[in-house]
Design a protein around this motif. Structure first.
Motif, short mmCIF file in Angstrom:
data_model
loop_
_atom_site.label_atom_id
_atom_site.label_comp_id
_atom_site.label_asym_id
_atom_site.label_seq_id
_atom_site.Cartn_x
_atom_site.Cartn_y
_atom_site.Cartn_z
N LEU A 1 0.80 -1.22 0.00
CA LEU A 1 0.00 0.00 0.00
C LEU A 1 0.84 1.28 0.00
N TYR A 2 2.02 1.24 0.61
CA TYR A 2 2.74 2.49 0.88
C TYR A 2 4.14 2.56 0.28
N ASP A 3 4.65 1.48 -0.29
CA ASP A 3 5.96 1.53 -0.94
C ASP A 3 5.73 1.89 -2.39
N GLN A 4 5.68 3.20 -2.68
CA GLN A 4 5.23 3.70 -3.96
C GLN A 4 6.39 4.11 -4.86
N ASP A 5 6.18 3.99 -6.16
CA ASP A 5 7.20 4.36 -7.13
C ASP A 5 7.38 5.87 -7.23
N ASP A 6 6.44 6.66 -6.67
CA ASP A 6 6.55 8.12 -6.78
C ASP A 6 7.48 8.72 -5.73
N GLY A 7 8.17 7.85 -5.00
CA GLY A 7 9.13 8.36 -4.04
C GLY A 7 8.69 8.25 -2.60
N ARG A 8 7.44 7.87 -2.35
CA ARG A 8 6.96 7.72 -0.98
C ARG A 8 7.15 6.27 -0.54
N HIS A 9 7.96 6.06 0.49
CA HIS A 9 8.27 4.70 0.94
C HIS A 9 8.20 4.65 2.46
N ILE A 10 7.10 5.10 3.04
CA ILE A 10 7.02 5.20 4.49
C ILE A 10 5.55 5.20 4.91
N VAL A 11 5.28 4.69 6.10
CA VAL A 11 3.92 4.72 6.63
C VAL A 11 4.00 4.86 8.14
N ARG A 12 3.03 5.56 8.71
CA ARG A 12 2.97 5.73 10.16
C ARG A 12 1.96 4.75 10.74
N LEU A 13 2.37 4.06 11.80
CA LEU A 13 1.54 3.07 12.46
C LEU A 13 1.45 3.39 13.95
N SER A 14 0.50 2.75 14.61
CA SER A 14 0.41 2.80 16.07
C SER A 14 0.39 1.35 16.56
N VAL A 15 1.47 0.92 17.19
CA VAL A 15 1.60 -0.46 17.65
C VAL A 15 2.01 -0.46 19.12
N GLY A 16 1.24 -1.19 19.93
CA GLY A 16 1.55 -1.24 21.36
C GLY A 16 1.44 0.12 22.03
N GLY A 17 0.58 0.99 21.49
CA GLY A 17 0.40 2.32 22.07
C GLY A 17 1.49 3.30 21.71
N ARG A 18 2.35 2.95 20.74
CA ARG A 18 3.47 3.82 20.36
C ARG A 18 3.40 4.16 18.87
N ILE A 19 3.79 5.39 18.54
CA ILE A 19 3.85 5.81 17.14
C ILE A 19 5.12 5.23 16.51
N GLN A 20 4.95 4.57 15.36
CA GLN A 20 6.06 3.92 14.67
C GLN A 20 6.00 4.28 13.19
N GLN A 21 7.13 4.67 12.63
CA GLN A 21 7.23 4.91 11.19
C GLN A 21 7.95 3.73 10.55
N LEU A 22 7.29 3.03 9.64
CA LEU A 22 7.89 1.89 8.97
C LEU A 22 8.47 2.35 7.63
N VAL A 23 9.78 2.09 7.43
CA VAL A 23 10.42 2.41 6.15
C VAL A 23 10.63 1.12 5.37
N PHE A 24 10.77 1.27 4.05
CA PHE A 24 10.80 0.09 3.17
C PHE A 24 12.08 -0.04 2.37
N ARG A 25 12.83 1.02 2.23
CA ARG A 25 13.95 1.02 1.29
C ARG A 25 15.29 0.94 2.02
N PRO A 26 16.29 0.29 1.42
CA PRO A 26 17.59 0.15 2.08
C PRO A 26 18.27 1.48 2.36
N GLU A 27 18.06 2.48 1.50
CA GLU A 27 18.71 3.77 1.74
C GLU A 27 18.15 4.43 3.01
N ASP A 28 16.87 4.18 3.33
CA ASP A 28 16.30 4.74 4.55
C ASP A 28 16.78 3.96 5.77
N ALA A 29 16.92 2.65 5.62
CA ALA A 29 17.50 1.85 6.70
C ALA A 29 18.92 2.30 6.99
#
Length: 461
Positions: free
Chosen positions: A42-70
């Protein structure tokens, strides 16, 4: 005419919808790996957007998908990212070991521990791995035949013996094996549960889970402190990791580790050196059961190098590159640390988006290792991906089974050497007659485990 996509700087981070209070926690309770794949779709897009914000265990988490962001989180701007609140759960058991500590204390402990994993020291420990590897294949020979063997349990027992001898210079007796196995199993399940649920009781509240957690910690403390106290009293020297840690000195102050620091580092090394290696080896043998052509190629290399009865030595490992490639490819598909979390200490920018201070960034080796851009046909098991020169076009952070950056796992070479030794000895003695009737399934706890024990029919060659 199409309007060009504007930089991400003008847009908020996409938020995946969730439930009140629970946020996205149920996604991780039901199927964590399926949730990760869904988020990428859903969020690893070819237009340059490779990130999504989640709420897990009561905490805000940003999930990244690309090796350059890691790479930015784990290496380029690593000073801005500390251990996330998720590590507080593990710290209850591991204390201030290398896995959970931060800042100057972590750096001091890392410098004190690093010499224990020098190549020359590992060569000494490898002799123990080889001895226990021979004992393992002899045990398997006694049960090889037409009936499936519980390879998962067999490997747990073997890596338990190896870590007990390499860390403490001790045999894994029945009590030691039972107590440590129970404790590590309990911590794995309970820590994973605590990481996901948004409401957690303090450890002093006598819930069933808290009581089990305390029992596991108490058993481990009794055993570890017993080893440390015995060494302190006798002063005898040993060729094991505890000895190396016990006598490690700070280059500036001459200080050595306290008993508490030794305890924390020993528990951390034990947890990492026992279960993760056993689980990774189990997945490796499972994959070989499904790919006879890879197993055949492995047999050919081992037979050529080791012959019939030639003893395996540490020097032989350099002549077994394909054996190492099989291990690496297995850890690509089934990385033991399938997800990792870092806490932003100050605001940061990733892809033009603002990562707010005191929120976490999630990096998933499981997703990075199956990125179709970096790994064509990513679900296919192909050890030739790791043949010399094949990584020239691949981003270095596309493969991080042991983490990356300054916090790369200190025992990565120890684990790779152990798995290569066990695999070579297994391949010389056995073949796998047929794949399992049904896949064991995946159980992502703190490590990526099989849902059911892996059972294989092994035949003496």
């Amino acid at each position: 005419m199409e309007t060009p996509v504007t930089p991400a700087a003008n847009h908020p981070i996409p938020v995946h919808p969730g439930l009140p209070l629970l946020g996205n926690s149920l996604d991780f309770v039901r199927d964590p790996l399926g949730a990760l794949r869904m988020y990428r779709r859903l969020y690893d897009q070819d237009d340059g957007r490779h990130i999504v914000r989640l709420s897990v265990g009561g905490r805000i988490q940003q999930l990244v998908f690309r090796p350059e962001d890691a790479k930015q989180v784990l290496q380029e701007n690593h000073r801005n990212y500390g251990r996330s609140p998720a590590f507080q759960v593990l710290k209850l058991f591991l204390g201030e070991g290398l896995l959970t500590s931060d800042g100057d204390f972590w750096l001091r402990q890392r410098r004190l521990s690093q010499p224990a994993f020098h190549r020359r020291k590992l060569a000494i420990l490898a002799e123990t791995m080889i001895q226990e590897g021979y004992y393992w294949v002899e045990q398997l020979s006694a049960v090889a035949g037409s009936q499936p063997v519980n390879i998962s349990q067999s490997l747990m027992d073997t890596t338990m013996r190896i870590v007990c001898k390499t860390l403490f210079g001790a045999d894994a007796g029945q009590r030691l094996n039972q107590d440590l196995s129970y404790s590590l199993e309990m911590v794995n399940y309970l820590a994973n549960k605590l990481l996901i649920i948004p409401v957690r009781f303090p450890l002093w509240v006598p819930t069933p889970d808290n009581l089990k957690f305390k029992k596991a910690t108490r058993l481990v403390n009794q055993l570890i402190y017993g080893f440390i106290n015995a060494r302190r009293q006798t002063g005898a020297r040993h060729d094991d990791l505890l000895d190396m840690l016990l006598y490690a000195e700070d280059a500036d102050t001459g200080e050595r580790m306290s008993d508490l620091q030794l305890r924390d580092e020993c528990v951390t090394l034990f947890m990492a050196g026992h279960e993760t290696t056993a689980v990774s080896m189990g997945w490796t043998l499972y994959l070989l059961s499904q790919h006879p052509e890879v197993l055949q190629k492995l047999h050919e290399e081992v037979d050529q190098v080791l012959g019939g009865n030639q003893p395996l030595t540490v020097d032989d490992l350099r002549a077994l590159p394909y054996t190492g490639q099989v291990v690496q490819e297995s850890m690509r598909l089934y990385p033991p640390a399938w997800i990792m979390s870092r806490l932003a200490l100050q605001d940061d920018r990733i892809q033009g988006y603002t990562i707010p201070a005191n929120t976490s960034v999630l990096v998933s080796p499981y997703l990075l290792h199956r990125d179709p851009v970096q790994w064509p046909d990513p679900d296919r098991f192909d050890p030739d991906r790791f043949a010399p020169g094949c990584d020239k076009e691949r981003h270095p952070f596309a493969y991080i089974p042991f983490g990356a950056g300054p916090r790369l796992c200190i025992g990565n070479q120890f684990a790779l050497m152990e798995m290569q030794i066990l695999l070579a000895l297994f391949a010389r003695r056995f073949t796998i007659s047929a794949p399992p009737v049904s896949p064991p399934g995946l159980q992502p706890l703190i490590t990526l485990r099989p849902k059911q024990p892996i059972r294989l029919v092994i035949i003496c060659r």
